[in-house]
Write a protein that holds these residues in place. Sequence first.
Motif, PDB file in Angstrom:
ATOM      1  N   PRO A 295      -0.958 -30.484  -9.348  1.00 39.95           N
ATOM      2  CA  PRO A 295      -2.366 -30.317  -9.767  1.00 39.95           C
ATOM      3  C   PRO A 295      -3.309 -30.208  -8.571  1.00 39.95           C
ATOM      4  O   PRO A 295      -4.263 -29.415  -8.603  1.00 39.95           O
ATOM      5  N   GLU A 296      -3.073 -30.991  -7.524  1.00 42.89           N
ATOM      6  CA  GLU A 296      -3.947 -30.944  -6.354  1.00 42.89           C
ATOM      7  C   GLU A 296      -3.913 -29.564  -5.696  1.00 42.89           C
ATOM      8  O   GLU A 296      -4.952 -29.034  -5.270  1.00 42.89           O
ATOM      9  N   PHE A 297      -2.730 -28.991  -5.609  1.00 43.49           N
ATOM     10  CA  PHE A 297      -2.613 -27.674  -4.990  1.00 43.49           C
ATOM     11  C   PHE A 297      -3.286 -26.613  -5.848  1.00 43.49           C
ATOM     12  O   PHE A 297      -3.942 -25.697  -5.324  1.00 43.49           O
ATOM     13  N   ALA A 298      -3.171 -26.722  -7.155  1.00 37.46           N
ATOM     14  CA  ALA A 298      -3.732 -25.710  -8.051  1.00 37.46           C
ATOM     15  C   ALA A 298      -5.250 -25.803  -8.168  1.00 37.46           C
ATOM     16  O   ALA A 298      -5.896 -24.834  -8.579  1.00 37.46           O
ATOM     17  N   THR A 299      -5.836 -26.931  -7.819  1.00 43.05           N
ATOM     18  CA  THR A 299      -7.290 -27.122  -7.946  1.00 43.05           C
ATOM     19  C   THR A 299      -7.979 -27.176  -6.593  1.00 43.05           C
ATOM     20  O   THR A 299      -9.114 -27.640  -6.486  1.00 43.05           O
ATOM     21  N   ARG A 300      -7.349 -26.712  -5.563  1.00 43.83           N
ATOM     22  CA  ARG A 300      -7.894 -26.640  -4.208  1.00 43.83           C
ATOM     23  C   ARG A 300      -8.248 -28.016  -3.656  1.00 43.83           C
ATOM     24  O   ARG A 300      -9.178 -28.142  -2.844  1.00 43.83           O
ATOM     25  N   LYS A 301      -7.514 -29.014  -4.073  1.00 44.38           N
ATOM     26  CA  LYS A 301      -7.629 -30.306  -3.407  1.00 44.38           C
ATOM     27  C   LYS A 301      -6.641 -30.386  -2.244  1.00 44.38           C
ATOM     28  O   LYS A 301      -6.640 -31.365  -1.505  1.00 44.38           O
ATOM     29  N   ALA A 302      -5.811 -29.375  -2.108  1.00 42.76           N
ATOM     30  CA  ALA A 302      -4.881 -29.275  -0.989  1.00 42.76           C
ATOM     31  C   ALA A 302      -4.672 -27.804  -0.664  1.00 42.76           C
ATOM     32  O   ALA A 302      -4.418 -26.994  -1.561  1.00 42.76           O
ATOM     33  N   LEU A 303      -4.807 -27.496   0.607  1.00 45.94           N
ATOM     34  CA  LEU A 303      -4.501 -26.137   1.053  1.00 45.94           C
ATOM     35  C   LEU A 303      -3.002 -25.933   1.131  1.00 45.94           C
ATOM     36  O   LEU A 303      -2.496 -24.841   0.867  1.00 45.94           O
ATOM     37  N   ILE A 304      -2.296 -27.003   1.480  1.00 41.87           N
ATOM     38  CA  ILE A 304      -0.850 -26.942   1.679  1.00 41.87           C
ATOM     39  C   ILE A 304      -0.210 -28.177   1.064  1.00 41.87           C
ATOM     40  O   ILE A 304      -0.730 -29.286   1.183  1.00 41.87           O
TER      41      ILE A 304
END
Length: 466
Positions: A295-304
Motif C-alpha cells: 500500500p505504501e508503494f502504491a500511494t507514493r508513501k515510498a519511492l522504492i
Amino acid sequence: MSKKFAWILLVAFLVPALVGACAPTAPTEPPVEEAPPPEPEEPAEPEEPEEMEPALDPSGQTVVFWHVWGEDDPSAGLLGLVQEFNETNEWGITVEALDQGRYSDLEDSMNAAIQSGDVPNIVVGYTNALDTWYSVDMMADMNAYVYDDVYGLSEEEIADFYEGVWSNGINADGARVGFPHGQSANVMFYNYTWAQELGFDAPPATKDELKEQVCAAAAANAASGDPDLAGTGGIVVYPGASDVAVYLFAFGGDFVDDAGSAYDMTSPELTMVAEFWKELYDEGCSFTTESYPNPEFATRKALITLSSTAGYPYQESAFEAEGAYSDDVWGFVPIPGLDTQAVNAYAQNTGIVRSTPEAELASWLFIKWFTSPEVSVKWIESSGYHPIRASVPQYLDDYVAENPMWAEGLALGPLGVSEPGWASWGTVRREIQDTFSAILQGEAADIPTLLADLEAAANEILAETS
C-alpha cells in the motif's frame, strides 16, 4: 509339454548324434555293435517363479501439504490446483493444503511438529531448512522417487529443468532434500513516474544515487503538509536477512569467508551496508512498516520498496485500491552498490517428510504433477513465480504480454546471487534480523560491536549444526 521338457529331450537325442558326426574317421575294422543310447532322464519339475513383491500402491492416501502462500491470489490458485489434482489423479490421492504464514512461521511450526510428532507430509522450505530437518532424519531423499523406473522422471524431463534450480535442492551429501516448484528474486520496486516528477530520469545506479532519490522523495512528502505523509516518501527498510543480503551482494560482499568455512559478519562490505542503512534511517530517508509495504508503494508513501518478483500480483492489486496512483508506471530494478548491481536470487523448494512408503509416494506424485509444464503455467499465472523448466515460457506469451514487468524479472536473472545453503543459515538469518533491527534503533557507534557479536553468534550456530 513344457518348453523345459522339450529342450531336455532335444539335447538328449542330438548330443550323441553330433558327437558321432564330428568324430575323426577310424581305420576299417570289423564293425562293433554300438551301445544303445541312454534312456533320457525324467525331466525335473519346473521351478515355481519367485513371487514378485506387489508394487507400492499409493491409492487412497491423504497427504497434508504445508505452504506459505497466504489467503490471497497465490493461495487461491494453489487451492484450485490442489482441488484439480484431488479430482483427477488416478490413485484417489487427497491433498490437504494448509497455510503456515511466512517461511519463518512455517519453520517454527515444523520444528514444533517434529517435537510433537504431528508433522505434515509435504512442506515448502528453503534448502537450508530442509537440510536441517533431513539431518535429524525427518525428510526423505527424493532421489529415490525422481529416478524411479515407474513413478520417476525421464531423462528428457530432468533435462528440462533449469540447472540452477535443479541443483539447489541437493545437499552436500548428494541427497535431494528439496524439489523446485518456482523461483524468484528479491529486487527493488521503483516508481518511474514519481521519480521523473522529482527530477530523476533513470533508476539509481549507485548507492549515492539511491540516497539522493529516496531523500528527495522523503523531502517532497515532508513539504506537502499532509500529516499522513509525515515520515514517508523514501525507501521502506525491513531488517530481514533477504533484504540485508541483496545490499551485501550489491556491495560486492558475502556472508561467508573466502575459505567458505565460516561466517564473516565483520567484512568491510557488510559494515558498509549497516552504516548505509543507519544513515538513511537517521536522516529520515527510510522508514519501516508493520507489514508488506505494497500500500505504501502504491500511494507514493515510498519511492522504492524491496520485494520478491513473486510479489508482483500483490503490488498490482495495491495499485487498484482506492487512493492509489493507478496510472503510475513502476517496475523491477536491481539494487545498486558501489560500481555493481545485484538481486537476491533464490529457488523455492518442496520436500517430502518421512512417513509410510505409501504416503511418501503419494506426496511425490503430487509434487511431480504440480511441477509439470502444464500445471507450472497455471501456477505462474497465480503466483507470479518464474519458470523452473525450459519448456514453460513458450506457453506464456499471453502472460508476458499482459505482465511486461514480470518479463523484467527474467532479465535480472544474470545479476542474481544466492544466500548460503548451510543448515545453520535458517537460525543465522534470525540473528541477522535481530542485529539489523538493533542497528536501526541504536547508535551508529555501536555497529562494529553489534556485527562482531553477530559473527560470534553465527559461527557458534554453525559449530552446533556441523
